[in-house]
Write an enzyme that holds these catalytic residues in place. Sequence first.
Site, PDB file in Angstrom:
ATOM      1  N   ASN A 203       0.864  -1.063  -0.018  1.00  0.00           N
ATOM      2  CA  ASN A 203      -0.155   0.150  -0.017  1.00  0.00           C
ATOM      3  C   ASN A 203       0.902   1.253   0.063  1.00  0.00           C
ATOM      4  OD1 ASN A 203       0.797   0.709   2.718  1.00  0.00           O
ATOM      5  ND2 ASN A 203      -1.029  -0.751   3.391  1.00  0.00           N
ATOM      6  N   ARG A 204       0.287   2.318  -0.040  1.00  0.00           N
ATOM      7  CA  ARG A 204       1.096   3.789  -0.035  1.00  0.00           C
ATOM      8  C   ARG A 204       1.994   3.650   0.852  1.00  0.00           C
ATOM      9  NH1 ARG A 204      -2.985   8.424  -0.873  1.00  0.00           N
ATOM     10  NH2 ARG A 204      -3.226   7.857   1.200  1.00  0.00           N
ATOM     11  N   GLU A 206       3.181   1.704   2.975  1.00  0.00           N
ATOM     12  CA  GLU A 206       4.377   0.417   2.918  1.00  0.00           C
ATOM     13  C   GLU A 206       5.451   0.833   1.926  1.00  0.00           C
ATOM     14  OE1 GLU A 206       1.605  -3.415   4.355  1.00  0.00           O
ATOM     15  OE2 GLU A 206       1.773  -2.643   2.250  1.00  0.00           O
ATOM     16  N   ASP A 271      -5.902  -7.521   1.986  1.00  0.00           N
ATOM     17  CA  ASP A 271      -6.295  -9.121   1.670  1.00  0.00           C
ATOM     18  C   ASP A 271      -7.410  -9.403   0.488  1.00  0.00           C
ATOM     19  OD1 ASP A 271      -4.810  -9.756   3.983  1.00  0.00           O
ATOM     20  OD2 ASP A 271      -6.744  -9.525   5.179  1.00  0.00           O
TER      21      ASP A 271
END
Length: 317
Positions: A203-204, A206, A271
């Site tokens: 994600n952004r 991470e 997920d």
Amino acid sequence: MKPLDAAELARLRVEIADARVLVVGDVMLDRYWFGDVERISPEAPVPVARIRKRDERAGGAANVARNIAALGGKATLLAVVGDDEPADTLQRLLEEGGVRTQLRRDPQIATTVKLRVLARQQQLLRIDFEEVPSHEVLADKLDDFRALLAETDVVILSDYGKGGLRHVDAMISAAKLAGKPVLVDPKGDDYSHYRGATLLTPNRSEFRQVAGPWRDEADLVAKAQSLRASLDLEALLVTRSEEGMTLFRSGGVVHTPTVAREVFDVSGAGDTVIGTLGLMLAAGLELPQAMDWSNRAAGIVVGKLGTAIVLPEELFG
């Protein structure tokens, strides 16, 4: 995304029904205690929650597998759990959800549990119970992984940093040798052990943790393509919350805007993204098409409370 006509949708659902996805990674049991808060404790300045309802859901890699099965695909889950009641509950939830399970029991650890206490739809407290699996059980799981590859179309590795993917590099190598695409939901600030995977889905936040901040869109593209090339990935998919998703490949960049919905809870959205993506690739779709379906699924699941799944009538309706 261009809407499918009835015949195209029917064909896709037939292909989904034949799609086989192997999910490996960290599983957990998500427990929710719902209650009312009407007073402050006389023992300490904390709210007193009177619990009125309890709920249990499969989390982590188990939620990935449940999303795949809920959409009609064939999901197999390989993971390590403790030999305890939460593991029994996870097994039951997964079987009820249509997931084929291969859970390695490690009597030396407790199954990971996340207990959330909520009042008026607001989370008051989260308590985590977790331990790292033993080396012997993880080695056995690696043997299981190799054996399952022959009956798999796509592999998903769901890393929550709980120790279940200690041999992730060996898994990626084995899957590549077997000619199976490997999608990874990564964790941490070192992605070197994911080298050679087909695709990563950070994600952004991470991605920022690994690549550093960017000044503008051009700088983001440069950082993403540099990371993709350095890790020998076919593609990198960065999920960007309200900004949508961006797919980076050697041939260029594809962006899809977010599906406009009210965001209620982002728990487990990653997920749903990787589960839907893997399922669509196993059904024969190209990456940009699979990303569009994943984006649509994410837009649905963030409107639900806690760890949740997307149903066919919601995604295809």
